[in-house]
Write a protein that holds these residues in place. Structure first.
Motif, PDB file in Angstrom:
ATOM      1  N   GLY A   1      -0.271   8.243   2.352  1.00  0.00           N
ATOM      2  CA  GLY A   1       0.933   8.118   3.153  1.00  0.00           C
ATOM      3  C   GLY A   1       0.673   7.289   4.405  1.00  0.00           C
ATOM      4  O   GLY A   1      -0.289   7.512   5.118  1.00  0.00           O
ATOM      5  N   GLY A   2       1.555   6.343   4.660  1.00  0.00           N
ATOM      6  CA  GLY A   2       1.371   5.471   5.807  1.00  0.00           C
ATOM      7  C   GLY A   2       0.650   4.184   5.494  1.00  0.00           C
ATOM      8  O   GLY A   2       0.421   3.363   6.378  1.00  0.00           O
ATOM      9  N   SER A   3       0.317   3.981   4.221  1.00  0.00           N
ATOM     10  CA  SER A   3      -0.401   2.754   3.849  1.00  0.00           C
ATOM     11  C   SER A   3       0.541   1.636   3.424  1.00  0.00           C
ATOM     12  O   SER A   3       0.103   0.521   3.134  1.00  0.00           O
ATOM     13  N   PHE A   4       1.832   1.937   3.396  1.00  0.00           N
ATOM     14  CA  PHE A   4       2.767   0.956   2.864  1.00  0.00           C
ATOM     15  C   PHE A   4       2.780  -0.342   3.656  1.00  0.00           C
ATOM     16  O   PHE A   4       2.959  -1.423   3.090  1.00  0.00           O
ATOM     17  N   TRP A   5       2.580  -0.258   4.956  1.00  0.00           N
ATOM     18  CA  TRP A   5       2.625  -1.494   5.753  1.00  0.00           C
ATOM     19  C   TRP A   5       1.512  -2.450   5.335  1.00  0.00           C
ATOM     20  O   TRP A   5       1.685  -3.669   5.365  1.00  0.00           O
ATOM     21  N   LEU A   6       0.372  -1.900   4.905  1.00  0.00           N
ATOM     22  CA  LEU A   6      -0.717  -2.754   4.404  1.00  0.00           C
ATOM     23  C   LEU A   6      -0.320  -3.407   3.085  1.00  0.00           C
ATOM     24  O   LEU A   6      -0.593  -4.590   2.851  1.00  0.00           O
ATOM     25  N   ILE A   7       0.304  -2.611   2.219  1.00  0.00           N
ATOM     26  CA  ILE A   7       0.740  -3.142   0.926  1.00  0.00           C
ATOM     27  C   ILE A   7       1.788  -4.230   1.137  1.00  0.00           C
ATOM     28  O   ILE A   7       1.753  -5.283   0.500  1.00  0.00           O
TER      29      ILE A   7
ATOM     30  N   ALA B   1       0.327  -7.474  -0.158  1.00  0.00           N
ATOM     31  CA  ALA B   1       0.776  -7.554  -1.552  1.00  0.00           C
ATOM     32  C   ALA B   1       2.304  -7.445  -1.572  1.00  0.00           C
ATOM     33  O   ALA B   1       2.876  -6.562  -2.223  1.00  0.00           O
ATOM     34  N   GLN B   2       2.962  -8.348  -0.850  1.00  0.00           N
ATOM     35  CA  GLN B   2       4.402  -8.254  -0.670  1.00  0.00           C
ATOM     36  C   GLN B   2       5.174  -8.291  -1.984  1.00  0.00           C
ATOM     37  O   GLN B   2       6.115  -7.511  -2.161  1.00  0.00           O
ATOM     38  N   PRO B   3       4.831  -9.152  -2.946  1.00  0.00           N
ATOM     39  CA  PRO B   3       5.572  -9.135  -4.221  1.00  0.00           C
ATOM     40  C   PRO B   3       5.502  -7.780  -4.911  1.00  0.00           C
ATOM     41  O   PRO B   3       6.503  -7.308  -5.461  1.00  0.00           O
ATOM     42  N   LEU B   4       4.321  -7.156  -4.880  1.00  0.00           N
ATOM     43  CA  LEU B   4       4.174  -5.834  -5.491  1.00  0.00           C
ATOM     44  C   LEU B   4       5.015  -4.805  -4.749  1.00  0.00           C
ATOM     45  O   LEU B   4       5.679  -3.962  -5.369  1.00  0.00           O
TER      46      LEU B   4
ATOM     47  N   ILE C   1       9.214   5.122   0.715  1.00  0.00           N
ATOM     48  CA  ILE C   1       9.726   6.065  -0.279  1.00  0.00           C
ATOM     49  C   ILE C   1      10.050   5.345  -1.579  1.00  0.00           C
ATOM     50  O   ILE C   1       9.638   5.764  -2.663  1.00  0.00           O
ATOM     51  N   ASP C   2      10.809   4.254  -1.498  1.00  0.00           N
ATOM     52  CA  ASP C   2      11.162   3.508  -2.710  1.00  0.00           C
ATOM     53  C   ASP C   2       9.922   2.957  -3.399  1.00  0.00           C
ATOM     54  O   ASP C   2       9.849   2.939  -4.634  1.00  0.00           O
ATOM     55  N   PHE C   3       8.946   2.492  -2.611  1.00  0.00           N
ATOM     56  CA  PHE C   3       7.735   1.932  -3.211  1.00  0.00           C
ATOM     57  C   PHE C   3       7.018   2.967  -4.067  1.00  0.00           C
ATOM     58  O   PHE C   3       6.692   2.709  -5.233  1.00  0.00           O
TER      59      PHE C   3
END
Length: 454
Positions: A376-382, A386-389, A102-104
């Motif tokens: 939705g649900g792609s955040f774990w890949l990011i 791309a952890q800093p992002l 959500i925050d991302f």
């Protein structure tokens, strides 16, 4: 679950998009990784996770409503229960919450809004409004509704309607005063620019002319939100929607199955009649019609918590993602090829067939849902690649109101800079770097003040 006022929007079982069940624990994973050995077995719509628990955390979990497996110190949990209990067992603190979906996406929307509110900016062409029928406004409002559901679900059991109304109304009041503050600063920025550049035409920018030509009526309009500066008109919508929050919450409490149908009915009547809220003193209508935009706000509210709709989405997440991808693809093709229905070429009521932002017409609403279903649900890949992002956007999203207010003023500042200086790619690059850096600094200072209170 007993999350305190400060932690209301922290990780919880309803804290991500519903299209990938495992992602409900993205934040919890950070806590669990340090404390629990996790062999994961995902099956069906609910993940059955076996955890080998250390003694302290075994004790914390053993009192919950989890099913104990026959493997001694190993327990079988549904994801939602793991999330809730993990939060209860984690140390309570006012420190910032970990990056989450959500925050991302809220941070992503804030950066996009900043760039989209500087017309002609070279980088604006890369924001997602150029690749579909929607922009970040839909995402921002949907996430606002989602956050409201989290807030409502984490209120104490048995809280009275009056106390609930007061709590939610307080947020609307905060947003209202934020709108007054940034509007006043924006007017001062426009006036100062006109004086410094000796150009009275600047006073007409962004619907500000009435403030200088008829200051009395215009200031009344600013206070009652009937006069809104250009690019400063989404927060008034948010104020109205949050003011409706208590009504939404009470309908959800006493007649939850009626909430979304009622919202759809109001939206359909609005499209059929073209009704909107008038502006004053300048004759016109609200750019973001609350009677229409309440639909995507309520949609976010419904998706943000447990219920039959979210359960159905989890059961059918794969085909829903495929459908969402198809909608996104059609939206991309339609936007690139300029497939926009003309009002005079479609049946009446024409608002059901055109792509109108003011009324959140079906074309935009459906595209917004498709986009959420697809990403939705792609955040774990990011977070993984791309952890800093992920951390950066999440930091912005955690402090969305402060960042939004500063970002709105920075957008106006960018307009002024590009007007005063011969704009070029270099100027646009400097504007973007300075703007995003200032938004980042705003978020950092907001969290630094929070940490000081720990």
């Amino acid at each position: 679950m007993g999350v305190n006022e400060q932690g209301i929007e922290q990780v919880n079982r309803n804290g991500t998009f519903p299209f990938h069940p495992a992602l409900a624990l993205v934040d919890v994973n950070e806590w669990l990784r340090d404390r629990v050995h996790i062999p994961i077995n995902l099956s069906g719509s609910v993940a059955s996770w076996d955890f080998h628990l250390s003694t302290p955390h075994r004790a914390a979990l053993s009192g919950s409503r989890f099913a104990r497996s026959p493997h001694g110190n190993r327990f079988a949990f549904s994801m939602n229960d793991v999330a809730a209990t993990a939060i209860r067992a984690a140390p309570r603190t006012k420190s910032t919450r970990a990056p989450n979906e959500i925050d991302f996406w809220r941070g992503f929307a804030l950066v996009s809004i900043f760039m989209n509110h500087i017309p002609g900016l070279w980088y604006e062409q890369f924001t997602h409004k150029n690749f579909g029928y929607t922009d970040s406004a839909e995402l921002f409002v949907l996430l606002a509704g989602w956050s409201l559901r989290i807030l409502v679900d984490n209120q104490p059991l048995g809280i009275s309607p009056m106390r609930l109304t007061m709590r939610l109304g307080g947020r609307a009041l905060t947003l209202y005063f934020a709108q007054l503050g940034i509007s006043a600063i924006a007017i001062a920025m426009i006036a100062a620019t006109a004086l410094l550049l000796d150009n009275a035409l600047i006073l007409q920018w962004n619907n500000a002319a009435a403030v200088f030509e008829a200051p009395g009526p215009a200031h009344i309009g600013l206070v009652i939100l009937s006069h809104q500066l250009g690019y400063f008109d989404i927060l008034p919508l948010y104020v109205v929607l949050m003011a409706l929050g208590p009504i939404i919450a009470l309908i959800h409490r006493f007649l939850p199955s009626a909430l979304l149908p009622l919202s759809l009915l109001i939206w359909a009547v609005t499209l059929a009649t073209g009704i909107n809220i008038p502006t004053y003193p300048v004759e016109g209508r609200w750019y973001f019609n609350p009677l229409a935009w309440q639909l995507i706000f309520v949609t976010g509210f419904v998706l943000g918590g447990r219920g039959p709709i979210k359960s159905a989405i989890e059961d059918w997440k794969a085909p829903i993602r495929v459908i969402g991808g198809a909608i996104v693809l059609v939206g991309y093709i339609g936007t690139v090829r300029h497939w926009y229905p003309e009002p005079l070429e479609v049946p009446e009521p024409f608002l059901f067939f055109v792509a109108d932002k003011t009324f959140l017409t079906p074309l935009r609403y459906i595209h917004a849902l498709g986009l959420v279903a697809f990403v939705g649900g792609s955040f774990w890949l990011i977070l993984k690649y791309a952890q800093p992002l992920a951390r950066f956007f999440s930091m912005l999203g955690r402090n969305s109101l402060n960042v939004f207010c500063v970002g709105s003023l920075l957008s106006l500042g960018g307009q002024i800079v590009r007007f005063a200086v011969a704009h070029s790619l270099l100027v646009d690059t400097i504007v973007v770097i300075v703007g995003i850096s200032a938004m980042s600094a705003t978020a950092w200072v907001s969290e630094w003040r929070t940490r000081l209170k720990d």
